[in-house]
Design an enzyme around this catalytic site. Structure first.
Site, PDB file in Angstrom:
ATOM      1  N   ASP A 287       0.863  -1.183   0.000  1.00 12.95           N
ATOM      2  CA  ASP A 287       0.000   0.000   0.000  1.00 12.95           C
ATOM      3  C   ASP A 287       0.898   1.231   0.000  1.00 12.95           C
ATOM      4  O   ASP A 287       1.520   1.548   1.020  1.00 12.95           O
ATOM      5  CB  ASP A 287      -0.886   0.017   1.247  1.00 12.95           C
ATOM      6  CG  ASP A 287      -1.914  -1.119   1.276  1.00 12.95           C
ATOM      7  OD1 ASP A 287      -1.758  -2.079   0.505  1.00 12.95           O
ATOM      8  OD2 ASP A 287      -2.850  -1.027   2.084  1.00 12.95           O
TER       9      ASP A 287
ATOM     10  N   LYS B 255      -6.725   3.306  -2.820  1.00 17.47           N
ATOM     11  CA  LYS B 255      -7.094   3.216  -1.402  1.00 17.47           C
ATOM     12  C   LYS B 255      -7.386   4.610  -0.882  1.00 17.47           C
ATOM     13  O   LYS B 255      -6.688   5.568  -1.203  1.00 17.47           O
ATOM     14  CB  LYS B 255      -5.942   2.562  -0.628  1.00 17.47           C
ATOM     15  CG  LYS B 255      -6.147   2.471   0.880  1.00 17.47           C
ATOM     16  CD  LYS B 255      -4.950   1.768   1.523  1.00 17.47           C
ATOM     17  CE  LYS B 255      -4.980   1.849   3.036  1.00 17.47           C
ATOM     18  NZ  LYS B 255      -3.813   1.176   3.656  1.00 17.47           N
TER      19      LYS B 255
ATOM     20  N   LYS C  80      -9.833  -0.027  -2.000  1.00 16.82           N
ATOM     21  CA  LYS C  80      -9.688  -0.403  -0.596  1.00 16.82           C
ATOM     22  C   LYS C  80     -10.146   0.787   0.228  1.00 16.82           C
ATOM     23  O   LYS C  80      -9.532   1.856   0.190  1.00 16.82           O
ATOM     24  CB  LYS C  80      -8.243  -0.777  -0.264  1.00 16.82           C
ATOM     25  CG  LYS C  80      -8.040  -1.104   1.227  1.00 16.82           C
ATOM     26  CD  LYS C  80      -6.613  -1.557   1.496  1.00 16.82           C
ATOM     27  CE  LYS C  80      -6.349  -1.721   2.989  1.00 16.82           C
ATOM     28  NZ  LYS C  80      -4.975  -2.216   3.262  1.00 16.82           N
TER      29      LYS C  80
END
Length: 224
Positions: free
Chosen positions: A89, A150, A175
Site C-alpha cells: 500500500d 485506497k 480499498k
C-alpha cells in the site's frame, strides 16, 4: 458473500507509531483465526512472514505522508517484497498532485509497480483532495497499472466516505480505509463499490457478520 468471503476482504491493520512485534503477532493471530489479511509496518514483515505464513501480508510504502523520493519508495517496495510482503500500500505525494504534477505522481506509481511482482494499492488521501484532484489521482493510478486505489492512511483528517468510494471505483478496485469500524460501515463501503476494507477493527467487523440472522432465515425456510 458468505462470512468466509467477507472476512477475506478485510485487511486487519496495525500501523501506529508505537506498534511492537507483540502487537503485530496479536493481529496475525486474529487474522488467522478469522480468515482476514493483515496490514503491518514494513519493519516487521520478515518476522511476520515466518510467524504466520498462511496470512496474506500487506505493508506500506512511503507511509504515512508520501513525501519520500521516488527512489526511496521503490527501494522500500523491493525490500518489503523480499521480506515476504504479498501486497503493498503506497502513499502518493499529495503535494505534487495538488501542484498539478500529475506526470510525476504517475511516474512514481509506475516505478513502484515495476519494482515488485505483487499487487500495489495506491493511497490517495481522498479526504484531502478536491473532486477534481480525486479523479486525477485515480487516473494516475490507473494509467500506472496499479491494482487498487485506497482512500486513506488513517493519519490525515478524515477517511473513507461512500461518495469517494463510489467515484474511485470507476477507475480501479477500491480499498476503503480510515474510519471503518463496524460491519454496517464495511457493508456500506462494499455496496458503494469497495472490494477491500482496511481497518484496525477487523475482529469487530467480522464478528458483526449476521450469522445468526442467516441461520434463523434458513431454519424458517426449512419449516416452510
Amino acid at each position: 458473500m458468505n462470512r468466509e468471503e467477507f472476512a477475506a476482504r478485510i485487511d486487519h491493520t496495525v500501523l501506529g507509531p508505537e506498534t511492537t512485534l507483540a502487537d503485530v503477532k496479536e493481529v496475525l493471530d486474529e487474522a488467522t483465526q478469522y480468515g482476514m489479511n493483515a496490514c503491518i509496518p514494513p519493519c516487521y514483515v520478515a518476522e511476520a512472514a515466518d510467524y504466520a505464513p498462511g496470512v496474506t501480508l500487506a505493508t506500506v510504502v512511503g507511509f504515512p505522508h508520501g513525501q519520500e523520493s521516488t527512489e526511496t519508495k521503490r527501494a522500500e517496495a523491493e525490500f518489503a517484497w523480499h521480506d515476504g510482503a504479498d501486497e503493498l500500500d503506497m502513499v502518493i505525494n499529495v503535494g505534487r498532485l495538488k501542484a498539478g504534477e500529475d506526470e510525476a505522481v504517475q511516474h512514481e506509481i509506475e516505478e513502484v509497480v515495476a519494482a515488485v511482482p505483487v499487487p500495489v494499492k495506491v493511497i490517495i488521501e481522498s479526504s484531502l483532495l478536491t473532486n477534481d484532484e480525486l479523479h486525477r489521482a485515480c487516473q494516475a493510478a490507473q494509467d500506472a497499472d496499479a491494482d487498487f486505489v485506497k482512500t486513506a492512511t488513517g493519519f490525515a483528517v478524515g477517511g473513507a466516505t461512500v461518495e469517494d468510494v463510489r467515484e474511485m471505483s470507476e477507475y480501479l478496485p477500491v480499498k476503503a480505509s480510515g474510519g471503518v469500524g463496524s460491519y454496517a460501515e464495511a457493508m456500506a463501503m462494499f455496496e458503494a463499490g469497495a472490494t477491500r476494507i482496511g481497518a484496525s477493527s477487523g475482529v469487530e467487523i467480522v464478528e458483526g457478520y449476521p450469522d445468526d440472522e442467516e441461520e434463523e432465515t434458513d431454519e424458517e425456510a426449512s419449516d416452510d
